[in-house]
Motif scaffolding. Structure first.
Motif, PDB file in Angstrom:
ATOM      1  N   GLN A 369       0.839  -1.197   0.000  1.00 34.97           N
ATOM      2  CA  GLN A 369       0.000   0.000   0.000  1.00 34.97           C
ATOM      3  C   GLN A 369       0.876   1.249   0.000  1.00 34.97           C
ATOM      4  OE1 GLN A 369      -3.265  -0.487  -0.471  1.00 34.97           O
ATOM      5  NE2 GLN A 369      -2.708  -2.669  -0.416  1.00 34.97           N
ATOM      6  N   VAL A 370       2.002   1.181   0.732  1.00 36.61           N
ATOM      7  CA  VAL A 370       2.976   2.286   0.709  1.00 36.61           C
ATOM      8  C   VAL A 370       3.568   2.424  -0.685  1.00 36.61           C
ATOM      9  CG1 VAL A 370       5.171   3.118   1.635  1.00 36.61           C
ATOM     10  CG2 VAL A 370       3.528   1.986   3.150  1.00 36.61           C
ATOM     11  N   ALA A 371       3.885   1.279  -1.313  1.00 37.88           N
ATOM     12  CA  ALA A 371       4.452   1.307  -2.663  1.00 37.88           C
ATOM     13  C   ALA A 371       3.475   1.942  -3.644  1.00 37.88           C
ATOM     14  CB  ALA A 371       4.806  -0.115  -3.109  1.00 37.88           C
ATOM     15  N   ARG A 372       2.195   1.636  -3.526  1.00 32.23           N
ATOM     16  CA  ARG A 372       1.190   2.214  -4.414  1.00 32.23           C
ATOM     17  C   ARG A 372       1.134   3.741  -4.241  1.00 32.23           C
ATOM     18  NH1 ARG A 372       1.984  -1.702  -6.412  1.00 32.23           N
ATOM     19  NH2 ARG A 372       0.697  -3.555  -6.720  1.00 32.23           N
ATOM     20  N   LYS A 373       1.298   4.189  -2.985  1.00 33.56           N
ATOM     21  CA  LYS A 373       1.304   5.624  -2.730  1.00 33.56           C
ATOM     22  C   LYS A 373       2.505   6.277  -3.406  1.00 33.56           C
ATOM     23  CE  LYS A 373       1.307   9.020   1.025  1.00 33.56           C
ATOM     24  NZ  LYS A 373       1.374   9.216   2.500  1.00 33.56           N
ATOM     25  N   LEU A 374       3.651   5.596  -3.366  1.00 37.06           N
ATOM     26  CA  LEU A 374       4.852   6.118  -4.027  1.00 37.06           C
ATOM     27  C   LEU A 374       4.647   6.223  -5.533  1.00 37.06           C
ATOM     28  CD1 LEU A 374       7.681   4.178  -2.119  1.00 37.06           C
ATOM     29  CD2 LEU A 374       6.985   6.565  -1.812  1.00 37.06           C
ATOM     30  N   VAL A 375       3.990   5.240  -6.119  1.00 36.62           N
ATOM     31  CA  VAL A 375       3.732   5.256  -7.556  1.00 36.62           C
ATOM     32  C   VAL A 375       2.825   6.424  -7.915  1.00 36.62           C
ATOM     33  CG1 VAL A 375       2.636   4.015  -9.461  1.00 36.62           C
ATOM     34  CG2 VAL A 375       4.134   2.793  -7.870  1.00 36.62           C
ATOM     35  N   GLU A 377       2.538   9.235  -6.295  1.00 40.73           N
ATOM     36  CA  GLU A 377       3.337  10.454  -6.174  1.00 40.73           C
ATOM     37  C   GLU A 377       4.255  10.619  -7.382  1.00 40.73           C
ATOM     38  OE1 GLU A 377       5.454  10.264  -2.509  1.00 40.73           O
ATOM     39  OE2 GLU A 377       3.645  10.288  -1.260  1.00 40.73           O
ATOM     40  N   ALA A 378       4.811   9.488  -7.860  1.00 44.44           N
ATOM     41  CA  ALA A 378       5.716   9.545  -9.012  1.00 44.44           C
ATOM     42  C   ALA A 378       4.991  10.032 -10.247  1.00 44.44           C
ATOM     43  CB  ALA A 378       6.322   8.159  -9.258  1.00 44.44           C
ATOM     44  N   TYR A 379       3.797   9.507 -10.495  1.00 41.40           N
ATOM     45  CA  TYR A 379       3.042   9.932 -11.672  1.00 41.40           C
ATOM     46  C   TYR A 379       2.612  11.400 -11.556  1.00 41.40           C
ATOM     47  CZ  TYR A 379       2.897   5.339 -13.815  1.00 41.40           C
ATOM     48  OH  TYR A 379       3.256   4.168 -14.432  1.00 41.40           O
ATOM     49  N   ALA A 380       2.315  11.817 -10.336  1.00 39.46           N
ATOM     50  CA  ALA A 380       1.946  13.221 -10.142  1.00 39.46           C
ATOM     51  C   ALA A 380       3.126  14.134 -10.460  1.00 39.46           C
ATOM     52  CB  ALA A 380       1.479  13.435  -8.703  1.00 39.46           C
ATOM     53  N   LEU A 381       4.337  13.729 -10.064  1.00 39.68           N
ATOM     54  CA  LEU A 381       5.530  14.522 -10.363  1.00 39.68           C
ATOM     55  C   LEU A 381       5.799  14.580 -11.864  1.00 39.68           C
ATOM     56  CD1 LEU A 381       8.007  13.403  -7.541  1.00 39.68           C
ATOM     57  CD2 LEU A 381       7.175  15.726  -7.954  1.00 39.68           C
ATOM     58  N   ARG A 382       5.679  13.442 -12.544  1.00 48.75           N
ATOM     59  CA  ARG A 382       5.919  13.409 -13.984  1.00 48.75           C
ATOM     60  C   ARG A 382       4.897  14.279 -14.714  1.00 48.75           C
ATOM     61  NH1 ARG A 382       9.382   9.457 -15.871  1.00 48.75           N
ATOM     62  NH2 ARG A 382       8.384   9.566 -17.907  1.00 48.75           N
ATOM     63  N   LEU A 408      11.185   7.207  -7.005  1.00 49.11           N
ATOM     64  CA  LEU A 408      10.001   6.734  -6.269  1.00 49.11           C
ATOM     65  C   LEU A 408       9.489   5.414  -6.852  1.00 49.11           C
ATOM     66  CD1 LEU A 408       8.062  10.103  -5.796  1.00 49.11           C
ATOM     67  CD2 LEU A 408       9.154   8.735  -4.000  1.00 49.11           C
ATOM     68  N   ILE A 409       9.443   5.319  -8.186  1.00 50.01           N
ATOM     69  CA  ILE A 409       8.978   4.092  -8.823  1.00 50.01           C
ATOM     70  C   ILE A 409       9.934   2.940  -8.523  1.00 50.01           C
ATOM     71  CG2 ILE A 409       8.613   2.970 -11.062  1.00 50.01           C
ATOM     72  CD1 ILE A 409       7.472   5.620 -12.068  1.00 50.01           C
ATOM     73  N   ALA A 410      11.255   3.217  -8.561  1.00 47.69           N
ATOM     74  CA  ALA A 410      12.237   2.183  -8.245  1.00 47.69           C
ATOM     75  C   ALA A 410      12.068   1.691  -6.813  1.00 47.69           C
ATOM     76  CB  ALA A 410      13.651   2.718  -8.456  1.00 47.69           C
ATOM     77  N   GLU A 411      11.805   2.625  -5.888  1.00 51.52           N
ATOM     78  CA  GLU A 411      11.590   2.237  -4.496  1.00 51.52           C
ATOM     79  C   GLU A 411      10.319   1.406  -4.359  1.00 51.52           C
ATOM     80  OE1 GLU A 411      12.009   1.940  -0.314  1.00 51.52           O
ATOM     81  OE2 GLU A 411      13.375   2.236  -2.007  1.00 51.52           O
TER      82      GLU A 411
END
Length: 719
Positions: A369-375, A377-382, A408-411
């Motif tokens: 669930q944390v990983a999904r949040k990171l993804v 955030e990554a798409y929002a930054l891109r 973020l995606i790598a993490e």
């Protein structure tokens, strides 16, 4: 030089990374590495011939970055044969032949599917059971471990779908009906009366709500490639456990057994033959066969064997050819409290078991669930970086924003990989179809025991996939029942339909095999014929079933149809002639179908629940005819293959064939008839023409069996 294929590489893998991988993990000198060609997530590497098999063994399933990579050998580009890189001597001859037959079978299946598509259009395509047409997309949503679920229905509002063989777990291809080239591969995840739901990896496009689609059964090319790669690995193995196993399984070395270890059954209801079978398998050093005739509790025995192995601290991989067979084992293991994890597409797993699939266990893990949040955030930054191109934000700032998104995606990927590893490491049993055993997912894990259930229903190449990574194997099944289904007549003629279990049972005699001998399904009169014909009269009916009848069921009346176990209706001379189905090649017998319909009605009128009754016909045209005449909720009408491994309180069999030339076609496959005759628990009714089938020795003895039991009647008594 040989070509080494590295697949499932992390994104942006470089030649330098591959050099380091080959040297550090593979142990090869840099000077011996030839050219490297990287394309996407794959790479082709030239390596010296002696190093090929060693590198595959070292690299297949090895970790690179956050994932397991896959390694295999590829044929010389100049070779004209798919098996050209096999040596032509020694044990490889066996695998060369199997590879050729596997390709032959794959080509035949593809040609059959293409011929069906060309021959049948519109509603005619649906008559084959492998296509659905005139569909519209009713709904689509995300689900099942990140996959896309799309629901299709007939364009006519509330129209039910026709009969189809496309069931949960079937691989399919979705295409537009307007003839465009767009198509999407998916898996049927649910089927109801009026809808079919398919899981895709990408969103299928629909221009509007009126776009028409068709769904067709698909071949599984990934499965075929995994079988071929497994045989290449087995053929080239030297000096390791796989090489030793290969020698035993090819008959070059005798299988060995230890003294039976002390053990105490976890399932206290096991009978003596089941205990003996478990002890036999536990004592095997290389391979053992658990032979389970109909109704003898094979699955219960296999589950006990797996639990005993886990009790000894062993890791087990449990496989079967079909998803339904895997689910049966998986469900029993979960009920017994084992830490079992199901591999494979969640859509191919029974809904009640999906929460225990690896995909959904990962998806529901709190760390993911944390990983999904990171993804997110990554798409929002891109997206923010893309929108700021025309603002005062500098190119460097945008580059940093995109780099942060990549990090973020790598993490997120690293977190997911750690969760997958944790779940797999925590499991004591992994359950998967044979072709679902994937190196990219499992990595370099090895198992103390591989169990292959229903091992007679698959061709040998599929068995070599789990055999690559196990210390010993136990094959469970019954080579006196359904063999593998083979499309290619040429491949079948060369023995492609001989399963690994059957080959070993025929060559080793009783050394490897232990047979279960107490059955808990059939009245002893139903059991007797098959026991004599296929099992040397060794089967015994347990007291709980030996004399049970339909009339003993609650709500069922006592009459001529319910108070005896056997009935044979002879249609000879009763004008019950067979015919070829219009616009088809299958056979049907309308007058015989009339008799079957009448018997179904009599049983239902006596109080039998439709769910307790089945009608079996060996010809698909007869199945379709009977379905059109018997629209009864809960009543199952299907081919012999559809009832493998199942049972009903009462079964009616329509044999169809009735002709002056005494031609019986594939009724001559007596193993299929063994399946049909052993599905009934309390009442078995067979409708057939004795003049047509009686000249065959097997059916001649079947007729004698019914006559001696006083269960022979003529059709004239019922017409």
């Amino acid at each position: 030089m040989m070509l080494l294929l590295l697949d499932a590489l992390p994104p942006q893998t470089t030649r330098g990374t591959i050099h380091r991988l080959l040297m550090q993990v593979g142990g090869i000198d840099r000077q011996k590495i030839g050219g490297i060609e990287v394309k996407g997530r794959s790479a082709l590497v030239q390596v010296p011939e002696p190093w090929g098999p060693r590198l595959v063994k070292s690299l297949d399933g090895a970790r690179l970055g956050n994932q397991n990579i896959r390694a295999s050998l590829r044929s010389d580009p100049g070779a004209s044969d798919a098996a050209a890189d096999f040596p032509k001597v020694g044990p490889e001859d066996h695998f060369t032949r199997l590879t050729r037959l596997l390709d032959m079978e794959g080509d035949a299946a593809a040609k059959q599917a293409a011929a069906m598509a060309r021959r049948f259009q519109g509603s005619e395509a649906e008559r084959t059971g492998t296509s659905l047409v005139d569909l519209v997309m009713r709904d689509s949503r995300a689900g099942l471990g990140g996959r896309v679920l799309a629901v299709f229905a007939k364009r006519t509002h509330r129209a039910n779908l026709p009969w189809t063989r496309l069931d949960t777990g079937s691989p399919v291809v979705l295409s537009r009906q307007d003839g465009t080239d767009d198509s999407w591969r998916g898996v049927v995840s649910r089927r109801e009366a009026g809808t079919i739901e398919v899981a895709f990896s990408t969103w299928p496009d629909a221009d509007d709500d009126g776009t028409l689609f068709r769904i067709d059964a698909s071949t599984d090319e990934i499965a075929r490639e995994r079988q071929k790669q497994a045989m290449k690995r087995a053929a080239s193995a030297t000096g390791d456990r796989l090489a030793q196993m290969r020698k035993v399984l090819l008959g070059e070395k005798e299988a060995t057994f230890r003294a039976t270890p002390e053990w105490r059954p976890l399932d206290t209801s096991l009978n003596d033959s089941q205990k003996e079978a478990v002890a036999h398998a536990l004592s095997a050093y290389d391979v053992a066969i658990l032979h389970g005739p109909p109704g003898t509790g094979k699955t219960r025995t296999v589950v006990e064997l797996i639990r005993q192995s886990v009790l000894r601290g062993q890791k087990v991989i449990a496989c079967a050819p079909s998803n339904s067979a895997v689910d049966t084992l998986f469900e029993r293991l979960l009920a017994a409290g084992e830490k079992a994890v199901r591999l494979g597409h969640p859509a191919r797993v029974l809904p009640a078991l999906r929460e225990h699939t690896l995909d959904l266990m990962v998806e529901n893990h709190r760390d993911v669930q944390v990983a999904r949040k990171l993804v997110r955030e990554a798409y929002a930054l891109r997206e923010k970086a893309a929108k700021q191109r025309r603002t005062r934000m500098s190119r460097e700032e945008r580059r940093e924003m995109r780099a942060e998104a990549s990090d973020l995606i790598a993490e997120a990927r690293r977190i997911e990989a750690v969760v997958v590893e944790h779940i797999l490491d925590s499991a004591t049993v992994l359950c998967a179809t044979l072709t679902g055993v994937d190196s990219e997912l499992i990595g370099k894990r090895r198992f103390d025991l591989a169990v292959i259930d229903e091992a007679c229903q698959c061709t040998e190449p599929a068995c070599w996939i789990p055999l690559l990574r196990t210390e010993k194997v136990v094959l469970a099944g019954d080579h006196c029942q359904l063999p593998p289904t083979i499309v290619s007549a040429e491949a079948a003629a060369e023995g492609f339909g001989v399963s690994l279990l059957e080959r070993l049972a025929d060559s080793s005699g009783d050394q490897l095999l232990k047979r279960l001998d107490v059955q808990y399904r059939m009245h002893e009169a139903i059991m007797e014929f098959s026991s004599r014909e296929f099992y040397e009269s060794t089967l015994l009916a347990d007291d709980s079933v030996a004399h049970h009848l339909l009339c003993e069921l609650e709500g069922v009346a006592t009459n001529d149809m319910t108070s005896s176990p056997l009935l044979f209706i002879d249609t000879a001379g009763a004008r019950c002639e067979e015919e070829q189905e219009p616009d088809g090649e299958s056979r049907r017998n309308p007058q015989e179908a009339t008799l079957v319909v009448d018997f179904v009605k009599q049983l239902l009128e006596a109080g039998l629940d439709p769910k307790q009754l089945a009608v079996i016909a060996p010809y698909s045209a007869q199945v379709r005819l009977l379905r059109s005449r018997l629209d009864v909720v809960g009543l199952e009408i299907d081919s012999v293959d559809g009832f493998q491994g199942r049972e009903k309180e009462a079964v009616i069999i329509s044999l169809v064939r009735s002709n002056p030339k005494q031609e019986i076609g594939f009724l001559s496959d007596v193993r299929r008839m063994n399946v049909a005759l052993t599905r009934a628990r309390r009442r078995l009714i067979v409708v057939a023409d004795s003049a047509t089938i009686g000249s065959n020795p097997f059916y001649g003895r079947l007729l004698e069996h019914f006559e001696k039991a006083g269960a022979y009647r003529t059709a004239w008594e019922f017409l």
